[in-house]
Design an enzyme around this catalytic site. Structure first.
Site, PDB file in Angstrom:
ATOM      1  N   ALA A  55       0.818  -1.221   0.000  1.00 42.24           N
ATOM      2  CA  ALA A  55       0.000   0.000   0.000  1.00 42.24           C
ATOM      3  C   ALA A  55       0.853   1.273   0.000  1.00 42.24           C
ATOM      4  CB  ALA A  55      -0.946  -0.015   1.196  1.00 42.24           C
ATOM      5  N   ASP A  56       2.124   1.136  -0.315  1.00 41.32           N
ATOM      6  CA  ASP A  56       3.020   2.292  -0.333  1.00 41.32           C
ATOM      7  C   ASP A  56       3.911   2.222  -1.574  1.00 41.32           C
ATOM      8  OD1 ASP A  56       4.270   4.632   0.545  1.00 41.32           O
ATOM      9  OD2 ASP A  56       5.661   3.570   1.855  1.00 41.32           O
TER      10      ASP A  56
END
Length: 172
Positions: A103-104
Site C-alpha cells: 500500500a506504499d
C-alpha cells in the site's frame, strides 16, 4: 465535517506506529514473498530472520535499477511493454488473488531486475504499509475496472458513489 480531521490524524498515527515496527514489515515482506515465489513478474528479497528485530530488519541484497531510471532501463534493452504488463499483473494478483497488497508503492520502493531484458521482473521493497480489502471492496474495484475498460466513465463515477468512496451528493 466531510473530512473528519480527528479520524484522519488517528489513522495516520496508527499507520506510522505500525510502519515503525520492522518485525511487522518483515512479516509483510515474507507473506508477499510467499505469494510471489516462482513469479515471472515480481521478486521479493528474503528476510534474514536471525538478524531481524522490531527495530532492525535485514533483507537479502538485491541487484536492480530504480524503476524511474529510464535511461538505464533503455541502456539494458529492457522490454518496457513486458515490464508494464508485469506491473498490471502484480497489482491484479495482489488485489484479487492474494487480497494482500503493498500500500506504499512509490518509485523508491520499485526496482527492475536487468538480468533478463526480454522478460524483466520487478523487485519490490518496503512492505511496512500493506492492506487488504473486503469482498465488497474487491467487487467495486472489479466493477470500476470493467467500466473503465468499456470507457463508461459515468458508470465509474456512479460505482464510486455507490461504494461510498465519493459523497452521494456528488453529481456523476
Amino acid at each position: 465535517y466531510r473530512l473528519k480531521p480527528n479520524e484522519v490524524v488517528r489513522d495516520y498515527e496508527s499507520t506510522i506506529l505500525k510502519e515503525l515496527d520492522l518485525k511487522l514489515e518483515a512479516s509483510n515482506t515474507n507473506l508477499t514473498r510467499k505469494n510471489f515465489l516462482g513469479s515471472k513478474e515480481l521478486y521479493i528479497p528474503e528476510v534474514h530472520w536471525d538478524l531481524t528485530t522490531s527495530k532492525v530488519m535485514v533483507l537479502e541484497k538485491i541487484d536492480g535499477i530504480p524503476c524511474t531510471d529510464i535511461a538505464e532501463i533503455d541502456r539494458h534493452g529492457i522490454n518496457k511493454k513486458v515490464l508494464a504488463e508485469n506491473g498490471v499483473m502484480i497489482w491484479l494478483n495482489q488485489v484479487f488473488r492474494d487480497n494482500f497488497f503493498h500500500a506504499d508503492m512509490h518509485p523508491g520502493n520499485i526496482f527492475v531486475d536487468v538480468s533478463n531484458p526480454k522478460s524483466p521482473t520487478y523487485i519490490n521493497v518496503d512492505y511496512a504499509i500493506c492492506g487488504s480489502l473486503s469482498d465488497q471492496e474487491q467487487f467495486f474495484i472489479g466493477k470500476m475496472l470493467s467500466e473503465m475498460f468499456s470507457q463508461n466513465f459515468k458508470a465509474v463515477a456512479e460505482t464510486m458513489i455507490r461504494a461510498g468512496w465519493v459523497d452521494n451528493k456528488t453529481s456523476p
